[in-house]
Design an enzyme around this catalytic site. Structure first.
Site, PDB file in Angstrom:
ATOM      1  N   CYS A 378       1.035  -1.025  -0.306  1.00 18.87           N
ATOM      2  CA  CYS A 378       0.124   0.293   0.039  1.00 18.87           C
ATOM      3  C   CYS A 378       1.129   1.059   0.098  1.00 18.87           C
ATOM      4  O   CYS A 378       1.428   1.324  -0.635  1.00 18.87           O
ATOM      5  CB  CYS A 378      -0.830   0.006   1.317  1.00 18.87           C
ATOM      6  SG  CYS A 378      -2.154   1.247   1.339  1.00 18.87           S
ATOM      7  N   HIS A 514      -2.978  -5.447  -0.364  1.00 16.48           N
ATOM      8  CA  HIS A 514      -2.914  -5.763   1.263  1.00 16.48           C
ATOM      9  C   HIS A 514      -3.303  -7.529   1.143  1.00 16.48           C
ATOM     10  O   HIS A 514      -4.020  -8.425   1.772  1.00 16.48           O
ATOM     11  CB  HIS A 514      -4.264  -5.590   2.374  1.00 16.48           C
ATOM     12  CG  HIS A 514      -4.276  -4.154   2.727  1.00 16.48           C
ATOM     13  ND1 HIS A 514      -2.970  -3.732   3.586  1.00 16.48           N
ATOM     14  CD2 HIS A 514      -4.131  -2.752   2.060  1.00 16.48           C
ATOM     15  CE1 HIS A 514      -3.136  -2.165   3.583  1.00 16.48           C
ATOM     16  NE2 HIS A 514      -3.891  -1.582   2.791  1.00 16.48           N
ATOM     17  N   GLU A 516      -1.466  -9.465   3.345  1.00 21.47           N
ATOM     18  CA  GLU A 516      -1.571  -9.663   4.503  1.00 21.47           C
ATOM     19  C   GLU A 516      -3.000 -10.398   4.909  1.00 21.47           C
ATOM     20  O   GLU A 516      -3.353 -10.845   6.144  1.00 21.47           O
ATOM     21  CB  GLU A 516      -0.868  -8.233   5.619  1.00 21.47           C
ATOM     22  CG  GLU A 516      -1.909  -7.531   5.918  1.00 21.47           C
ATOM     23  CD  GLU A 516      -1.505  -6.484   5.214  1.00 21.47           C
ATOM     24  OE1 GLU A 516      -1.687  -5.162   5.122  1.00 21.47           O
ATOM     25  OE2 GLU A 516      -1.283  -6.521   3.909  1.00 21.47           O
TER      26      GLU A 516
END
EC number: 6.3.4.2
Length: 550
Positions: A378, A514, A516
């Site tokens: 990001c 993202h 994650e």
């Protein structure tokens, strides 16, 4: 028939209701049941999207674009069910729904009250979140006794009465403190917490007791006697060094068996092979690396919860012990690069606002010039583009319009429209409220054939989750490509740059999305697995060079 397990907490907050709920969900799923979870938050914000990371921690983004509590991240990491906006409700959202119905005349002129209108809406939302699952675990945020939680507690009390004991179960978490000066465990706070819960009309069926050491049988009997909870249902939740050991710890105390018996569920035995494999990967590493996370909110680690867990997942799947060092980017601005020199790899995560950005750019430059593996996520991709533009493409004042409105080279800028996968156009502008200006949720990304990104994903079309307002400025695409920056991934229509990399660097990858949010301990994630391998390889190269030099 859907079964409901209601999870409450007492004595203090932050006992781990989310982890406990997710762990029980994992055990029930291992028995072959379809499991989902719902989080009810007592704060008045409609969602946590505009809340400070220092107050709330991470905002977890679901595939459908909801900004939710970080506990939903735990849910997705422990069970296979994908969460959505129907898995997280706040007091603000509940009241918003009720007020909207009142304005439409849905209540036919009746006086709108907490009971029954608010509690009925809470019950409706819980059932909406069930999503055809066989078992729904409902976590009530806050602590029993807090005024904010009362409507939620009343709603689940009513559900217990309406559905009956064969369809509902109440599990209560408490703290049993150890008084070191006296050398004693104190059960009185637990007794009073259960007393408070019973005064509301809820009798817990299971008690999960948080403590530092195993609960002696004498104390277990005492708690059972004073709380009217069966002795076998008083569970000892001892501190462990990894949250991924908790399902096995609860299994050893037969928590899943207690739940299955009370709810009348017909299942086979739990198959915990996948969880045993996770623990084996944690406890038997072949390598060790140090990842330096350069961020803005490092004093509050919960702000990077999914990210730190994703790094651990990468370690599990590469049999690498991952040590994470958190470095404030403002410290780099003030003191230089000394904090980066011990890093086997550098990661810069997402964030908002100008503070600390120049320190991040310095960290990117250090990683690029010294061959240190770099992963930007990001904002981490945006500062990578800015650094490359400044030092490789001759644009010394390149910046993002988020941080420098009048920069002569806005390589990162606010995007005003994009095309969704269904062909519709979504637009926004700078005058919209913060809650409505984000590009949120799942979007497809086309990877460049032959790129590192395509190689590590093993495919050329992926879907990842987004949460950002600013994007790569396509006006600079040709110029930066000419300077050596590879546009490794773009939106499915080719208009938005989603990934960049540097081909002549050992490992330099940055993404606007993202990853994650979709990493799990059982499956890992290709980006993090590859990043950890690159860190281990860099460590070996540095060690070999040092031994030769000496």
């Amino acid at each position: 028939m859907t079964k409901f397990i209601f999870v409450t907490g007492g004595v203090v907050s932050s006992l781990g209701k989310g982890i406990t709920s997710a762990s029980l969900g994992a055990l029930l799923e291992a028995r072959g049941l379809a499991v989902t979870l719902v989080k009810l938050d007592p704060y008045i914000n409609v969602d946590p999207g505009t809340m400070s990371p220092y107050q709330h921690g991470e905002v977890f983004v679901t595939g459908d674009g909801a900004e939710t509590d970080l506990d939903l991240g735990h849910y997705e990491r422990f069970v296979r069910m994908t969460m959505s906006r129907r898995n997280n409700y706040t007091t603000g959202r509940i009241y918003e729904n009720v007020i909207a119905q009142e304005r439409r005349g849905a209540y036919l002129g009746n006086t709108v009250q907490v009971i029954p209108h608010i509690t009925d809406e809470i019950k409706r939302c819980i059932c909406a979140g069930a999503d055809n699952a066989q078992v729904v675990l409902v976590e009530i945020g806050g602590t029993v006794g807090d005024i904010e939680s009362l409507p939620f507690l009343e709603a689940i009390r009513q559900m217990g009465v309406e559905l009956g004991r064969e369809q509902t179960l109440f599990m209560h978490l408490t703290l049993i403190p150890f008084i070191r000066s006296a050398g004693e465990l104190k059960t009185k706070p637990t007794q009073h917490s259960v007393k408070e819960l019973r005064s509301i009309g809820i009798q817990p069926d299971v008690l999960v007791c948080r403590l530092e050491h195993p609960l002696p049988e004498s104390e277990r009997r005492k708690i059972a006697l004073f709380t009217s909870v069966p002795e076998r249902a008083v569970i000892s939740a001892v501190d462990v060094d990894s949250i991924y050991k908790i399902p096995l710890e609860l299994y050893a105390q037969k928590l899943d068996e207690i739940v299955v018996e009370q709810l009348g569920l017909e299942t086979g035995p739990a198959n915990l092979t996948e969880w045993q494999r996770v623990i084996d990967g944690l406890e038997h590493p072949h390598d060790e690396v140090t990842i330096t996370l350069v961020g803005k909110y490092v004093d509050h680690r919960e702000a990077y919860k999914s990210l730190s867990e994703a790094l651990i997942h990468g370690g599990i799947h590469t049999r690498t012990r991952v040590n994470i060092t958190y470095l404030d980017s403002e410290e780099i601005e003030a003191q230089g690069i000394g904090g980066l020199e011990s890093a086997d790899a550098i990661l810069i995560p997402g964030g908002f606002g100008e503070r600390g950005v120049e320190g991040m750019i310095i960290a990117v430059q250090y990683a690029r010039e010294n061959g240190v593996p770099y992963l930007g996520i990001c904002l981490g991709m945006q500062v990578a583009v800015i650094e490359f533009a400044r030092h490789q493409a001759g644009m010394k004042e390149a910046h993002s319009t988020e941080f420098s409105e009048h920069t002569p080279d806005p390589v990162i800028a606010l995007i005003t429209e994009w095309r969704r996968a269904d062909g519709s156009i979504e637009r926004r502008d700078e005058q919209m409220g913060l809650g409505g200006t984000m590009r949120l949720g799942n979007y497809e990304c086309e990877l460049l054939p032959g790129s590192r990104a395509a190689a590590l994903y093993g495919q050329e079309r992926i879907t990842e989750r987004h949460r950002h307002r600013y994007e790569f400025n396509n006006d600079y695409r040709e110029l930066l490509e000419g300077a050596g920056l590879v546009m490794a991934g773009t939106s499915f229509d080719g208009n938005l740059v989603e990934m960049v990399e540097i081909s002549h660097h050992p490992w330099f990858v940055a993404c606007q999305f993202h990853p994650e949010f979709t990493s799990t301990p059982r499956d890992g994630h290709p980006l993090f697995n590859s990043f950890i391998r690159a860190a281990a390889e860099h460590r070996r190269r540095v060690t070999l060079k040092s031994s030769r030099d000496s």
